[in-house]
Design an enzyme around this catalytic site. Structure first.
Site, mmCIF file in Angstrom:
data_model
loop_
_atom_site.group_PDB
_atom_site.id
_atom_site.type_symbol
_atom_site.label_atom_id
_atom_site.label_comp_id
_atom_site.label_asym_id
_atom_site.label_seq_id
_atom_site.Cartn_x
_atom_site.Cartn_y
_atom_site.Cartn_z
ATOM 1 N N ILE A 1 -13.142 -7.306 21.923
ATOM 2 C CA ILE A 1 -13.754 -8.195 22.700
ATOM 3 C C ILE A 1 -14.227 -9.482 21.762
ATOM 4 C CG2 ILE A 1 -15.696 -8.736 24.233
ATOM 5 C CD1 ILE A 1 -16.310 -5.867 24.557
ATOM 6 N N LYS B 1 -19.603 -3.050 10.612
ATOM 7 C CA LYS B 1 -20.803 -3.356 11.242
ATOM 8 C C LYS B 1 -22.096 -3.135 10.353
ATOM 9 C CE LYS B 1 -19.196 -0.813 13.820
ATOM 10 N NZ LYS B 1 -18.102 0.249 13.876
ATOM 11 N N VAL C 1 -18.569 -6.131 15.903
ATOM 12 C CA VAL C 1 -19.155 -6.199 17.162
ATOM 13 C C VAL C 1 -18.264 -6.254 18.515
ATOM 14 C CG1 VAL C 1 -20.941 -7.188 18.835
ATOM 15 C CG2 VAL C 1 -21.244 -7.373 16.233
ATOM 16 N N GLY D 1 -8.538 0.108 2.418
ATOM 17 C CA GLY D 1 -8.415 1.258 3.363
ATOM 18 C C GLY D 1 -7.502 1.226 4.241
ATOM 19 N N GLU E 1 -16.777 11.257 16.386
ATOM 20 C CA GLU E 1 -16.608 11.955 14.900
ATOM 21 C C GLU E 1 -17.032 13.330 14.972
ATOM 22 O OE1 GLU E 1 -15.128 10.501 12.510
ATOM 23 O OE2 GLU E 1 -14.942 8.325 13.521
ATOM 24 N N VAL F 1 -8.225 1.820 11.667
ATOM 25 C CA VAL F 1 -8.238 0.197 11.804
ATOM 26 C C VAL F 1 -7.345 -0.490 10.649
ATOM 27 C CG1 VAL F 1 -9.568 -1.912 11.663
ATOM 28 C CG2 VAL F 1 -10.466 0.116 12.630
ATOM 29 N N LYS G 1 -25.017 -3.471 15.508
ATOM 30 C CA LYS G 1 -24.451 -4.446 16.182
ATOM 31 C C LYS G 1 -25.239 -5.233 16.788
ATOM 32 C CE LYS G 1 -20.360 -1.657 17.160
ATOM 33 N NZ LYS G 1 -19.564 -0.715 18.141
#
Length: 395
Positions: free
Chosen positions: A130, A99, A126, A8, A184, A12, A199
């Site tokens: 972070i 997720k 998640v 993909g 979205e 990301v 998450k």
């Protein structure tokens, strides 16, 4: 040269390529040799700065002996699940930000990775950039984790922040979030609490060591929050935040849910605004530990993916502390939990209901906070009263 592949090449996936290219020196320093993206699976070839990486044939990645790690950024559970299984069975480490796939099939995929002596890592699933899963499983390994709660969705936090700061309605801010690319075209997963629910399931799986089935977890979003409640909360020292929460209960039981909460302005979580996320982990030795940062976005999420890639390549072993039992028993309804509850109702003749309650405002509508009661009692009270709004108060 170490070579990886990406499944993909959306937001990301493209971010992963950018992070690898931008940080060649520190990555090489950690691995001892350069890292490069060799192949990226796409549905259809297209004109793109990374067109030279693209393939429509998954088997090119599956059977390529040079590719040691695959980064899955497809999303969803159908193709992503099948491709992940095949990569693990082919002896390749898999890293993901997906997720939904981890929440629904993570236990099975971790076991498949163990059998094939590779890793399935998902720090980016998640909290985006972070670091929370790694500290949870390693840095807090000496603790019994009793509770985790947090702001786990940047889109809803952005909407609530704008409602507080600008007095805008939910519909107005949702439109702005879509224009900015935070939401979205179909925002259901975000605004109905589904994204945050997946998450919190992953966090509960790791914290408590048992599978939490997302279908068992009540997920309430922010579509029912009225600007009146935002204003009332603000006048009385509270902010409204959408929280995912999981807790360890007596007798080895556990529970989890997603819902809006009133949070005191004295709680640091109340100052987590815009698209930022925060997660609080409460251990029996450490007390509360808070993780804060950008919970989504191209580069923060890609950063977490590439960090997992580096860990796979440095360790080259299965991480035994990442995993949980497939047993879904012992899950309790969050209605058994005791909380204070916020109510706004459409009448001022509430002498019985207001007994022992903290009245915030009273008139043609009344807003009050109950003493600590179970969720079941809150449901009964809501059925008895002409309720316009209700939500938990985080104490």
């Amino acid at each position: 040269m170490i070579k990886i592949a990406i499944l993909g090449l959306g937001t990301v996936g493209t971010g992963v390529v950018k992070v690898v290219e931008a940080n060649t020196v520190p990555i090489q320093h950690k691995l001892g040799q350069p890292l490069s993206v060799k192949t990226a699976l796409v549905r259809k070839l297209r004109a793109d700065p990374y067109q030279h990486l693209m393939t429509e044939n998954f088997r090119e990645i599956e059977h390529d002996g040079e590719i040691r790690v695959v980064v899955e950024t497809i999303g969803g559970v159908e193709a992503a699940y099948e491709y992940t299984r095949r990569c693990l069975m082919a002896g390749k480490h898999v890293v993901t930000a997906n997720k939904q796939l981890v929440a629904e099939h993570g236990c099975e995929l971790l076991e498949l990775a163990r059998k094939n002596h590779v890793n399935y890592l998902f720090e980016a699933s998640v909290g985006g950039g972070i670091p929370v899963l790694h500290p949870l499983t390693q840095c807090m390994a000496a603790n019994r984790v009793d509770e985790i709660y947090g702001i786990l969705n940047g889109t809803t936090n952005f909407i609530l922040t704008k409602m507080v700061k600008e007095g805008a309605s939910f519909a107005e801010v949702l439109k702005l979030a879509q224009e900015k690319g935070y939401a979205e075209a179909d925002p259901t997963a975000d605004v109905e609490g589904i994204d945050a629910g997946r998450k919190i399931c992953i966090l509960a799986d790791l914290a408590f060591g048992h599978q939490v089935d997302p279908a068992q977890v009540p997920m309430e979003g922010i579509t029912g929050i009225d600007l009146k409640d935002v204003e009332i909360a603000g006048r009385h020292g509270y902010r409204i935040k959408l929280l995912g929460r999981c807790l360890r209960l007596e007798g080895g039981r556990r529970t989890a849910y997603v819902a809006p909460h009133l949070i005191s302005e004295e709680n640091p979580m109340s100052d987590v605004n815009d698209v930022f996320n925060a997660v609080v982990v409460r251990g029996n030795a450490t007390g509360e530990v808070m993780f804060y940062g950008k919970g989504a976005g191209e580069l923060p999420t890609a950063s977490a993916c590439v960090a997992d890639v580096i860990e796979c390549l440095q360790e080259e072993r299965h991480r035994p502390e990442i995993g949980w039992s497939a047993d879904t028993g012992g899950f309790a309804s969050p209605l058994t939990l005791k909380n204070r509850w916020y109510f706004r109702v459409g009448t001022d003749t509430l002498s019985e209901a207001l007994h022992s309650a903290k009245v915030l405002e009273q008139g043609t509508e009344t807003a009050f906070i109950t003493p600590s009661i179970t969720g079941t009692d809150a449901e009964r009270l809501a059925a008895y009263l002409p309720t316009l709004a209700k939500m938990r108060v985080l104490d």
